[in-house]
Each structure stands twice: as C-alpha cells, then as structure tokens.
Design a protein around this motif. Structure first.
Motif, PDB file in Angstrom:
ATOM      1  N   GLY A   9      33.779  57.056  42.230  1.00 27.21           N
ATOM      2  CA  GLY A   9      34.707  58.102  43.007  1.00 27.21           C
ATOM      3  C   GLY A   9      35.546  56.440  43.309  1.00 27.21           C
ATOM      4  N   PRO A  10      36.664  56.119  44.740  1.00 23.50           N
ATOM      5  CA  PRO A  10      37.719  55.160  45.174  1.00 23.50           C
ATOM      6  C   PRO A  10      37.245  53.931  44.949  1.00 23.50           C
ATOM      7  CG  PRO A  10      38.242  57.268  45.838  1.00 23.50           C
ATOM      8  CD  PRO A  10      36.790  57.089  45.515  1.00 23.50           C
ATOM      9  N   GLY A  11      36.858  53.098  44.433  1.00 27.79           N
ATOM     10  CA  GLY A  11      36.424  51.832  44.417  1.00 27.79           C
ATOM     11  C   GLY A  11      37.560  50.652  45.054  1.00 27.79           C
ATOM     12  N   THR A  12      36.761  49.031  44.377  1.00 29.48           N
ATOM     13  CA  THR A  12      38.007  48.301  45.070  1.00 29.48           C
ATOM     14  C   THR A  12      38.245  47.076  43.901  1.00 29.48           C
ATOM     15  OG1 THR A  12      37.107  48.727  47.063  1.00 29.48           O
ATOM     16  CG2 THR A  12      37.301  46.769  46.778  1.00 29.48           C
ATOM     17  N   VAL A  13      39.063  46.260  44.092  1.00 29.70           N
ATOM     18  CA  VAL A  13      39.088  45.254  43.148  1.00 29.70           C
ATOM     19  C   VAL A  13      38.795  43.740  43.696  1.00 29.70           C
ATOM     20  CG1 VAL A  13      41.273  43.736  42.162  1.00 29.70           C
ATOM     21  CG2 VAL A  13      40.613  46.247  41.522  1.00 29.70           C
ATOM     22  N   TYR A  14      38.117  42.771  44.165  1.00 31.85           N
ATOM     23  CA  TYR A  14      37.963  41.641  44.771  1.00 31.85           C
ATOM     24  C   TYR A  14      37.923  41.054  44.773  1.00 31.85           C
ATOM     25  CZ  TYR A  14      33.443  42.438  42.115  1.00 31.85           C
ATOM     26  OH  TYR A  14      32.686  41.857  40.522  1.00 31.85           O
ATOM     27  N   ALA A  15      37.646  39.746  45.226  1.00 32.82           N
ATOM     28  CA  ALA A  15      37.855  38.589  45.122  1.00 32.82           C
ATOM     29  C   ALA A  15      37.028  37.565  45.334  1.00 32.82           C
ATOM     30  CB  ALA A  15      38.854  37.625  45.425  1.00 32.82           C
ATOM     31  N   LEU A  16      36.234  36.831  44.101  1.00 31.45           N
ATOM     32  CA  LEU A  16      35.229  35.841  44.709  1.00 31.45           C
ATOM     33  C   LEU A  16      35.476  34.151  45.052  1.00 31.45           C
ATOM     34  CD1 LEU A  16      31.954  36.547  42.512  1.00 31.45           C
ATOM     35  CD2 LEU A  16      32.793  37.560  44.430  1.00 31.45           C
ATOM     36  N   ARG A  17      35.671  34.134  46.537  1.00 33.31           N
ATOM     37  CA  ARG A  17      36.440  32.722  46.781  1.00 33.31           C
ATOM     38  C   ARG A  17      35.499  31.488  47.462  1.00 33.31           C
ATOM     39  NH1 ARG A  17      41.304  32.046  49.194  1.00 33.31           N
ATOM     40  NH2 ARG A  17      41.661  34.630  49.392  1.00 33.31           N
ATOM     41  N   ASP A  18      35.837  30.751  46.768  1.00 35.74           N
ATOM     42  CA  ASP A  18      34.796  29.288  46.739  1.00 35.74           C
ATOM     43  C   ASP A  18      35.140  28.887  48.272  1.00 35.74           C
ATOM     44  OD1 ASP A  18      33.732  26.765  47.156  1.00 35.74           O
ATOM     45  OD2 ASP A  18      34.101  26.476  44.434  1.00 35.74           O
ATOM     46  N   PRO A  19      34.125  28.550  49.454  1.00 34.45           N
ATOM     47  CA  PRO A  19      34.149  28.883  50.536  1.00 34.45           C
ATOM     48  C   PRO A  19      34.823  27.181  50.818  1.00 34.45           C
ATOM     49  CG  PRO A  19      31.556  28.172  49.273  1.00 34.45           C
ATOM     50  CD  PRO A  19      32.678  29.233  48.679  1.00 34.45           C
ATOM     51  N   ARG A  20      34.536  26.421  49.788  1.00 33.03           N
ATOM     52  CA  ARG A  20      34.531  24.346  50.433  1.00 33.03           C
ATOM     53  C   ARG A  20      36.418  24.940  49.824  1.00 33.03           C
ATOM     54  NH1 ARG A  20      30.517  22.817  45.087  1.00 33.03           N
ATOM     55  NH2 ARG A  20      31.954  24.875  44.246  1.00 33.03           N
ATOM     56  N   THR A  21      37.374  25.076  48.490  1.00 33.51           N
ATOM     57  CA  THR A  21      38.232  25.224  48.418  1.00 33.51           C
ATOM     58  C   THR A  21      39.496  26.173  49.019  1.00 33.51           C
ATOM     59  OG1 THR A  21      38.240  26.180  46.095  1.00 33.51           O
ATOM     60  CG2 THR A  21      37.542  23.428  46.292  1.00 33.51           C
ATOM     61  N   LYS A  22      38.385  27.651  49.432  1.00 33.40           N
ATOM     62  CA  LYS A  22      39.286  28.147  50.749  1.00 33.40           C
ATOM     63  C   LYS A  22      39.741  28.893  48.771  1.00 33.40           C
ATOM     64  CE  LYS A  22      37.832  27.859  53.749  1.00 33.40           C
ATOM     65  NZ  LYS A  22      36.360  28.361  54.281  1.00 33.40           N
ATOM     66  N   ARG A  23      39.807  28.528  47.029  1.00 29.74           N
ATOM     67  CA  ARG A  23      40.341  29.020  45.764  1.00 29.74           C
ATOM     68  C   ARG A  23      39.144  29.944  45.345  1.00 29.74           C
ATOM     69  NH1 ARG A  23      44.353  25.888  43.723  1.00 29.74           N
ATOM     70  NH2 ARG A  23      44.379  27.747  42.664  1.00 29.74           N
ATOM     71  N   ILE A  24      40.394  30.843  44.847  1.00 27.87           N
ATOM     72  CA  ILE A  24      39.937  32.761  44.147  1.00 27.87           C
ATOM     73  C   ILE A  24      39.441  32.342  43.086  1.00 27.87           C
ATOM     74  CG2 ILE A  24      40.236  34.812  43.481  1.00 27.87           C
ATOM     75  CD1 ILE A  24      42.010  35.097  45.781  1.00 27.87           C
ATOM     76  N   ARG A  25      38.095  32.293  42.086  1.00 28.31           N
ATOM     77  CA  ARG A  25      37.347  31.803  41.454  1.00 28.31           C
ATOM     78  C   ARG A  25      36.972  33.030  40.192  1.00 28.31           C
ATOM     79  NH1 ARG A  25      35.909  27.199  39.965  1.00 28.31           N
ATOM     80  NH2 ARG A  25      36.878  27.381  38.059  1.00 28.31           N
TER      81      ARG A  25
END
Length: 485
Positions: A9-25
């Motif tokens: 069904g409906p889904g989600t596009v997600y991001a994994l972010r580095d907790p140290r730099t706050k940059r999306i990886r």
C-alpha cells in the motif's frame, strides 16, 4: 528500493541521518514502519559501504536517525519517488551510500560542472577574442579578384548532377511496378534516377579535381589534401553557386579561406562565437572584400569543416598563436592567467623550430623567466666555470668552440645558444618548420604585420605579406580574365 522491502500500500521515502554530523547518508523507500526498516538495515545492510558506516556508528554506541522524507506514496510511485529524492540529495551535496541512483545523479553533477567550466572558458576566450581583434585589422584580404576557369564541359556536368539529384530526391523510395510487371525484372524510376545521379555526380567531381585541382594546387598530403578535395567536389552540391563564374570565384578563394580565415574561426570557436555567416563576418573584419569573399567560400558547406581541421594534435592551435601575437604586440602588460599559459606553450613551440622577433622573445621571457632553460637546457657554461674553477666566460668559449667543431650535434648547438643568455631574433618570426598549420601561422603573423605590429622594417613586413598572399593566389594561367561578381 531494497530487496527486503515489500510495498503493498502507500509507503514512505525515508532518510538515514548520521547522529554525529546530522548529514543524510542514505535514502530508501519502505512499505513498513520506519522502526522495522531500520532494524532490517542494522541486521542486514544492503551494501558494503552502508555496512561499514553502520559498524562505525555501532562502535561509537550510536545508531542512524531514520526519518520520513515523503509519506503516503502510492506503491506504483515508490521507485520514482525514491530515485527523485536520491538525485535531489546528491545534487544538494549529500554523500549518499546508496548503490542505485547515485551514479546517475553524480553524472548530472559532472555534466553541470563541465558545462560551467565550458561557459567560464568561453567567457574568458570571448574577452581574449575581442582583445585580439581590437589589436589587429583581422585576416588579410585575398589580394586578388581572379576566377579559375571552369570549362563548359565541367559546368554542364555540374548542372546535370544537380538536376539528377532533384529527380532522385523527388522519387518515392517505395515506387511500385505497374500491374502485371514482374518486380524482379522491373527497374524502378528511383533506381534509374539514383544511378543517373551518381554517374553525373562522379563525372562532375572527376572533372573538377582534374582541372581545378591543378589550378588550386593539391601538393598537400594526408588529411589536408583530403579536405581540400572535398571542398572542390562540394561545388557539385552547392546550388548557391549558380554559374560557372561563381564556381570559378569560389575555387580561386578556397585556399585563401583555409589559410587566412582558419585561425580566426578557431578563435571564434574557443569563444563560443559563430564561426561563419554574417555575425562572424561582422566581428571578423571591417573590410568588405574579406566579408564578401568569406561569404562566397562558405556556400560550400564542407569548407568550414576543412578549415576547422587545420590543427596538429601536438602543436598549439591557430587561436593560441593569435593570442600570443597579440600578447607580444597589442595586449596590455603584465600578462596574467590564461594568456600567460598560452604564451608559454605556443612560443616555446615556435622557439624550438625557428626564431622569434624581439617582441615575441621579450614576452616569452616575461611569461616564463626560465624559458631559456626549458628550450635549450640549463646554463652549462656557468656550470663548467664553477665545477672546473675556470675564469669567468671560459665555459662559454669552450661550448661555442665545440659547437663549431661538431656542427651535427643538436645538443651542442642548443648549449651554445644557451650561452648567449638570449633567444635569437629576426625582424619577423621565422616560421620555417613545415607542418600542415604552417600556412595558417604565416597568415596570422602577416595579419599583425599588415596592422603595423612588428619590429620588421616596413619593406620587410610588406615583402612578408606579399609572400604569404602568394600562398593562396592561383596562377593566372588557370584563370579567366573575368572579374569576380
């Protein structure tokens, strides 16, 4: 989307972010909850790069932050949405660990960077082109109004080829035989027209090369000769040349265009400017004779291509020579940036195979203070004096004497020249090395000489200009007495 992700069904596009730099990886898509998807990532990373990053976080007692980027996406749109977000984040500068989608986005970035570099280069060359043109009157005019004689037989063959081409172009390729006629034995009009066109065209081309080839001079070799032949035979398809006189004038101007105009086409191309047509002619010169002559030659389409091919792979191009001449004679000092690099490469090449005039020698040393060492090698005379504890000047006399005793030694000749601490100079640049760009180089020098920018006495400069114009002037024995139209 990852292999273990099922979207019903409906889904989600997600991001994994580095907790140290706050940059999306990492960018992904899932039909499960984000908590479940994160657990799956931790249990079975989808790539070695992602596994290394997660292991590094684990060693520090951390986990990636997972957060939604786009929600409630229909299942059939998930892959598109995921790729769009990957591209968006890569283009924004995020260093993602995804395998799929990243390479395409990086190619876009590379294309953007290349396009930006091209625009910056063209802007710089555009300013250079205008500066060169401002310091020179443009290319030399042809200096003649000759028309190469075109025999009636040749003109008739050209006309027949053009008429046959019209018939061939107007005949449908799928022309069917009449009813009751065996298609295996019937020769369709399209076949006859094609054969007729090729026969007429070949005759016209052969006659042109036989007659005009001698008149223009085909003593060139390799690609330069091939290009010249294509220009001659291109007359057959140039319907804009509407008479034998027009054809004869084109043929009489052909070598002039390939020799005198080619450097300026190269310069305009570097600047992203038009390289033919009225806009090019307006920038090129204020001389109506040059403009009219260039317009005549450009009626044969292959001529421009032939002019653009006049550059040796291992030699500086015609545009570089124009800039170097302007740097010596008209550009303001001091030299900076691109001009300095162009002068270094171009004048070093000229120096190795000839001598410079005083202005070029001076500007070369300004651009490269170690130019003498780069061309002739180190100062061996001073080294001899120091190593052997000789009186000052002894090394110079030894090397010069050895060079006279062994005249066949190029190394000794260079070492002897280096002892003078100066480049040998002549009133005009000595472009004696015979390569396929030699005529265009001489034409560039002659254009500046005609504008008065040379250390040569007026009579020498005039003689040089006359000699250069002779390169492209056809012999009167092959010409009619008819003036150009």
């Amino acid at each position: 989307m990852t292999a273990n992700t099922t979207v019903a069904g409906p889904g989600t596009v997600y991001a994994l972010r580095d907790p140290r730099t706050k940059r999306i990886r990492y960018i992904g898509a899932t039909g499960t909850t984000l908590a479940v998807r994160l657990a799956r990532h931790l249990a079975k990373p989808s790539s070695d790069a992602l596994a290394a990053w997660l292991a590094d976080l684990k060693a520090a007692g951390l986990k990636p932050i997972i957060e939604p980027v786009r929600s409630d996406i229909p299942a059939e749109d998930m892959l598109t949405a995921e790729n769009a977000e990957i591209h968006s984040h890569v283009l924004a500068g995020d260093e993602l660990l995804n395998i799929n989608g990243v390479s395409a986005a990086k190619k876009i970035l590379a294309d953007w960077a290349a396009a930006l570099a091209q625009r910056n280069s063209e802007r710089e060359w555009s300013a250079l082109a205008d500066a060169v043109r401002a310091g020179c009157n443009g290319p030399l005019p042809p200096g003649h109004h000759l028309v190469i004689a075109v025999r009636e037989e040749i003109w008739q063959a050209i006309q027949k080829a053009r008429e046959a081409k019209k018939v061939e172009d107007s005949t449908p390729a799928d022309f069917m035989p009449p009813a009751g006629v065996d298609p295996n034995t019937w020769r369709a009009p399209c076949v006859i027209a094609t054969q007729n066109y090729y026969a007429c065209s070949k005759l016209a081309r052969d006659l042109l090369l036989e007659d005009a080839g001698w008149a223009i001079g085909l003593e060139f070799h390799g690609s330069r000769k091939d290009n010249l032949e294509r220009c001659i035979t291109g007359v057959v398809g140039a319907s804009e040349l509407t008479s034998a006189v027009h054809v004869g004038r084109y043929l009489a101007l052909l070598r002039w265009y390939l020799t005198a105009i080619a450097p300026w086409r190269h310069l305009a191309a570097r600047a992203g400017r038009p390289v033919s047509g009225p806009a090019f002619h307006a920038w090129l010169t204020g001389d109506p004779q040059v403009r009219d002559a260039a317009a005549i030659v450009e009626k044969v389409k292959h001529t421009g291509h032939a002019a653009d091919q006049l550059q040796d792979q291992y030699d500086p191009g015609p545009a570089d020579l124009l800039v170097s001449l302007a740097a010596a004679w008209t550009l303001p000092r001091p030299l900076t940036g691109t001009v300095t690099e162009i002068v270094k490469v171009t004048l070093r090449d000229l120096t190795k195979f000839g001598t410079l005039d005083e202005s070029l020698a001076r500007v070369y040393l300004e651009a490269d203070p170690e130019a003498l060492d780069h061309v002739y090698g180190p100062d061996l005379a001073s080294r001899l004096d120091a190593d052997l504890v000789l009186p000052a000047g002894s090394g110079t006399r030894i090397i010069q004497h050895l060079a006279r005793l062994l005249p066949a030694s190029a190394h000794l000749a260079d070492a002897a020249t280096r002892t003078t601490a100066a480049f040998p100079t002549t009133p005009l640049p000595n472009l004696a090395r015979e390569i396929r760009t030699t005529p265009t180089r001489r034409a560039a020098v002659a254009a500046f000489a005609a504008a008065g920018h040379t250390s040569a006495p007026q009579q020498e400069a005039t003689a040089y200009i006359v000699a250069v114009q002779a390169i492209w002037t056809p012999s009167v024995e092959f010409c009619t007495g008819q003036e150009a139209l």
